[in-house]
Design an enzyme around this catalytic site. Structure first.
Site, PDB file in Angstrom:
ATOM      1  N   HIS A  21       0.783  -1.230  -0.065  1.00 18.23           N
ATOM      2  CA  HIS A  21      -0.174  -0.088  -0.002  1.00 18.23           C
ATOM      3  C   HIS A  21       0.825   1.281  -0.044  1.00 18.23           C
ATOM      4  O   HIS A  21       2.126   1.117  -0.088  1.00 18.23           O
ATOM      5  CB  HIS A  21      -1.100  -0.078   1.141  1.00 18.23           C
TER       6      HIS A  21
ATOM      7  N   HIS B 126      -0.465  -3.688  16.759  1.00 15.29           N
ATOM      8  CA  HIS B 126      -1.257  -4.424  16.252  1.00 15.29           C
ATOM      9  C   HIS B 126      -2.802  -4.321  17.104  1.00 15.29           C
ATOM     10  O   HIS B 126      -3.558  -4.978  16.842  1.00 15.29           O
ATOM     11  CB  HIS B 126      -0.996  -5.863  15.858  1.00 15.29           C
TER      12      HIS B 126
ATOM     13  N   HIS C  81       4.310   1.632   2.251  1.00 15.75           N
ATOM     14  CA  HIS C  81       5.333   0.725   1.474  1.00 15.75           C
ATOM     15  C   HIS C  81       5.837   1.781   0.457  1.00 15.75           C
ATOM     16  O   HIS C  81       7.071   1.869   0.109  1.00 15.75           O
ATOM     17  CB  HIS C  81       5.010  -0.597   0.996  1.00 15.75           C
TER      18      HIS C  81
ATOM     19  N   CYS D 174       4.117  -8.396  14.654  1.00 11.67           N
ATOM     20  CA  CYS D 174       5.370  -7.666  14.851  1.00 11.67           C
ATOM     21  C   CYS D 174       6.556  -8.848  14.620  1.00 11.67           C
ATOM     22  O   CYS D 174       7.673  -8.370  14.457  1.00 11.67           O
ATOM     23  CB  CYS D 174       5.843  -6.949  16.278  1.00 11.67           C
TER      24      CYS D 174
HETATM   25  N1  MSP Z   1       9.613  -7.090   7.232  1.00  8.29           N
HETATM   26  C1  MSP Z   1       9.896  -6.159   8.082  1.00  8.29           C
HETATM   27  C2  MSP Z   1      11.093  -5.368   7.740  1.00  8.29           C
HETATM   28  C3  MSP Z   1      12.431  -6.108   7.697  1.00  8.29           C
HETATM   29  S1  MSP Z   1      13.784  -5.137   7.276  1.00  8.29           S
HETATM   30  C4  MSP Z   1      15.351  -5.948   7.790  1.00  8.29           C
HETATM   31  C5  MSP Z   1       8.681  -5.389   8.159  1.00  8.29           C
HETATM   32  N2  MSP Z   1       7.993  -5.339   7.033  1.00  8.29           N
HETATM   33  S2  MSP Z   1       6.823  -4.562   6.810  1.00  8.29           S
HETATM   34  O1  MSP Z   1       6.021  -5.100   5.640  1.00  8.29           O
HETATM   35  O2  MSP Z   1       5.814  -4.594   7.701  1.00  8.29           O
HETATM   36  O3  MSP Z   1       7.145  -3.017   6.357  1.00  8.29           O
HETATM   37  C6  MSP Z   1       7.248  -2.274   7.315  1.00  8.29           C
HETATM   38  C7  MSP Z   1       7.813  -0.828   6.694  1.00  8.29           C
HETATM   39  O4  MSP Z   1       6.815  -0.406   5.622  1.00  8.29           O
HETATM   40  C8  MSP Z   1       7.847   0.427   7.647  1.00  8.29           C
HETATM   41  O5  MSP Z   1       8.883   0.349   8.426  1.00  8.29           O
HETATM   42  C9  MSP Z   1       7.736   1.509   6.498  1.00  8.29           C
HETATM   43  O6  MSP Z   1       8.997   1.419   5.782  1.00  8.29           O
HETATM   44  C10 MSP Z   1       6.941   1.093   5.389  1.00  8.29           C
HETATM   45  N3  MSP Z   1       5.320   1.076   6.177  1.00  8.29           N
HETATM   46  C11 MSP Z   1       4.452   0.322   6.118  1.00  8.29           C
HETATM   47  N4  MSP Z   1       3.220   1.180   6.503  1.00  8.29           N
HETATM   48  C12 MSP Z   1       3.503   2.352   6.616  1.00  8.29           C
HETATM   49  C13 MSP Z   1       2.853   3.611   6.761  1.00  8.29           C
HETATM   50  N5  MSP Z   1       1.671   3.508   7.023  1.00  8.29           N
HETATM   51  N6  MSP Z   1       3.620   4.750   6.873  1.00  8.29           N
HETATM   52  C14 MSP Z   1       4.872   4.817   6.620  1.00  8.29           C
HETATM   53  N7  MSP Z   1       5.666   3.445   6.285  1.00  8.29           N
HETATM   54  C15 MSP Z   1       4.981   2.422   6.228  1.00  8.29           C
HETATM   55  O7  MSP Z   1       8.515  -4.716   8.997  1.00  8.29           O
END
Ligand code: MSP
Length: 505
Positions: A22, A151, A25, A133
């Protein structure tokens, strides 16, 4: 052999493939892309890594729910993340999946290095685990109802014999690193937050799961009954992608590692700013230059969630407004680093005011006047107004202050629009003041050329379009050259332009 100074290595988090991508990301990956493109403008060779995090309980359960094997499940979603990066115009040079052999072998080597340092031991453990998490929680870190603060779900009680990593051993070394590198974490408040956690003390952390409970993971070297904890596995992607653990790639690895920056959002800052540096110290590898832990993007003031039904798909925005306006908006509207709110209303306001009115009109007016008064040719001049905005722009870009960098550029855009109103080339032309007309038009065209370069990290396609319209095709993408006033040679032919930013329907 050591890290080359003309090399810039940056990464995004590797995204979980339990659900599709979304705008959150997209936000992180575009931020990293902006820095990658800015570094290339300065003549650096850039390694820009993104990818997918494919092991762990969360993925295993999602696959189960979908009625397919974990491997089938991750193959499908990993592809959508790869495609998304193309759609977002991300210039990533690599895409790593933690199920790839290069990663698995490297992660196991990393484990062996930490074990050889005496930092891995076995212990029976009981703790509260949030699968969302992929993390254990202390009771004090849960909310008043005993839920995970991210969560809002109650964690599960897990009890088993696991391997542990001696994180506590690295507390002092980490403190020292933070104190010697006051801007290790961006933004500053998150550096302080991490430094505070160090004062509270770090506990050793469980880094494996028993195969009986979870088989979807990388086997622990020398112990088939355990797989690696997904974060231990995932963090090593930053080194396995540049050849860690593969002798044939030793030179490549030392030319690229350490990374200049790891980009992510604040909720995983702790893993990147504390656990990962400790793991690197254990494996005797140098630490990354910077941890960029930006804020969260909300939608109309609310956290995005499936249950609220407000998850915004970047593809919907791009199909309506175009890719460049989307990329521009995300970093023009909200200060990078802090939390920011996405709304279609604000996007449309920026589109109309900054893009159509300020920049789009400047390009249209400049080209139209040049065609009318200078036969569509870049005029020859002896002097021109010269505004230097590069040093301010570059300073902000280096510090990840994207919003401020864009403000500098837009001040210049507006000053050129004002120049037109002040100099009134149509009056000067009528009065036969050719030198004045030429000077104004040259200033506008050369100014626009510089603007086109400055916006290129944010809006690469619009930048190219402006340059093509100015008849500016070949250039050395190097900062010192781009900054030079007068790089645009007189005599070039301008092209009548389509609007850069069409009317919204
Ligand atoms: N797989 C782990 C990361 C491992 S890195 C060695 C993870 N993945 S995740 O799919 O949950 O991605 C989290 C990341 O996605 C956040 O840290 C950020 O970079 C991005 N974001 C996901 N949702 C977001 C928002 N609503 N706002 C900003 N960034 C967001 O955690």
């Amino acid at each position: 052999m050591s890290k080359r100074s003309d090399h810039y290595y940056l990464t995004t988090p590797i995204y979980y493939v339990n659900a599709s991508a979304h705008i959150g990301h997209a936000y992180t990956s575009i931020a990293a892309d902006i820095m990658a493109r800015f570094q290339r403008l300065q003549g650096k060779e850039v390694n820009f890594l993104t990818g997918t995090d494919e092991h762990g309980q969360k993925i295993a359960r999602a696959a189960d729910a979908a009625g397919v094997t974990p491997q089938q499940f991750v193959d499908g979603i990993a592809q959508t993340f790869r495609d998304l990066h193309t759609t977002l115009g991300c210039s990533n040079t690599d895409f790593i999946r933690t199920t790839e052999p290069r990663h698995i072998a490297g992660a196991q080597k990393f484990w062996e290095a930490a074990a050889a340092a005496g930092d891995i031991y076995k212990k029976t453990y009981e703790g509260l685990y949030c699968v969302g998490c992929e993390q254990f929680y202390n009771e004090k870190d849960l909310d008043t109802e005993g839920r995970c603060p991210i969560h809002l779900k109650k964690p599960e009680l897990l009890a088993e014999e696991n391997y542990f990593f001696r994180l506590s051993k690295y507390s002092d070394a980490l403190k020292k690193h933070f104190d010697e590198h006051m801007d290790f974490v961006f933004p500053q408040n998150r550096q302080k937050e991490m430094r505070h956690l160090l004062d509270e003390g770090l506990e050793d952390i469980s880094i494996s799961r028993s195969v009986e409970k979870l088989s979807w993971g990388i086997p622990v070297p020398g112990d088939d009954s355990q797989v690696m904890y997904v974060w231990f596995d995932a963090l090593t992607n930053y080194v396995t992608a540049v050849g860690y653990g593969d002798e044939a790639q030793d030179d490549f690895f030392t030319e690229w590692w350490p990374a200049n920056a790891h980009v992510m959002a604040k909720e995983i800052n702790r893993f990147h700013a504390l656990l990962w540096p400790a793991m690197l110290m254990s494996a005797q590898l140098p630490l990354p230059g910077k941890i960029v832990a930006h804020g969260w993007l909300t939608v109309d003031g609310q956290k995005m969630s499936k249950s609220l039904g407000n998850v915004v798909n970047p593809l919907d925005i791009i199909s309506k407004y175009g890719l460049d306006p989307f990329r521009f908006f995300l970093f023009r509207e909200m200060p990078f680093g802090g939390d920011g709110d996405f709304s279609f209303t604000k996007l449309e306001q920026r589109y109309r005011a900054d893009l159509q009115n300020d920049l789009g009109n400047l390009v249209m007016r400049t080209i139209a006047m040049d065609i009318k008064f200078c036969e569509g040719v870049v005029p020859a001049i002896t002097e021109a107004t010269h505004e230097i905005f590069w040093s301010r722009y570059a300073e902000h870009m280096e510090k990840w202050e994207f919003q401020l960098a864009l403000e500098v550029v837009w001040d210049f855009v507006r000053s050129l629009n004002q120049l037109i109103d002040k100099e009134k080339p149509w009056t000067a032309a009528k009065e036969g003041r050719t030198a004045d007309v030429d000077r104004t038009l040259y200033t506008l065209i050369e100014g626009l050329r510089q603007i086109a370069f400055a916006i290129s990290p944010f809006m690469p396609a619009s930048s190219e379009k402006i340059l093509a319209q100015l008849g500016f095709e070949s250039y050395e993408p190097q900062f010192e050259k781009i900054m030079e006033w007068g790089l645009l040679q007189p005599g070039g032919v301008l092209l009548a332009a389509d609007p850069l930013f069409p009317q919204l329907t």
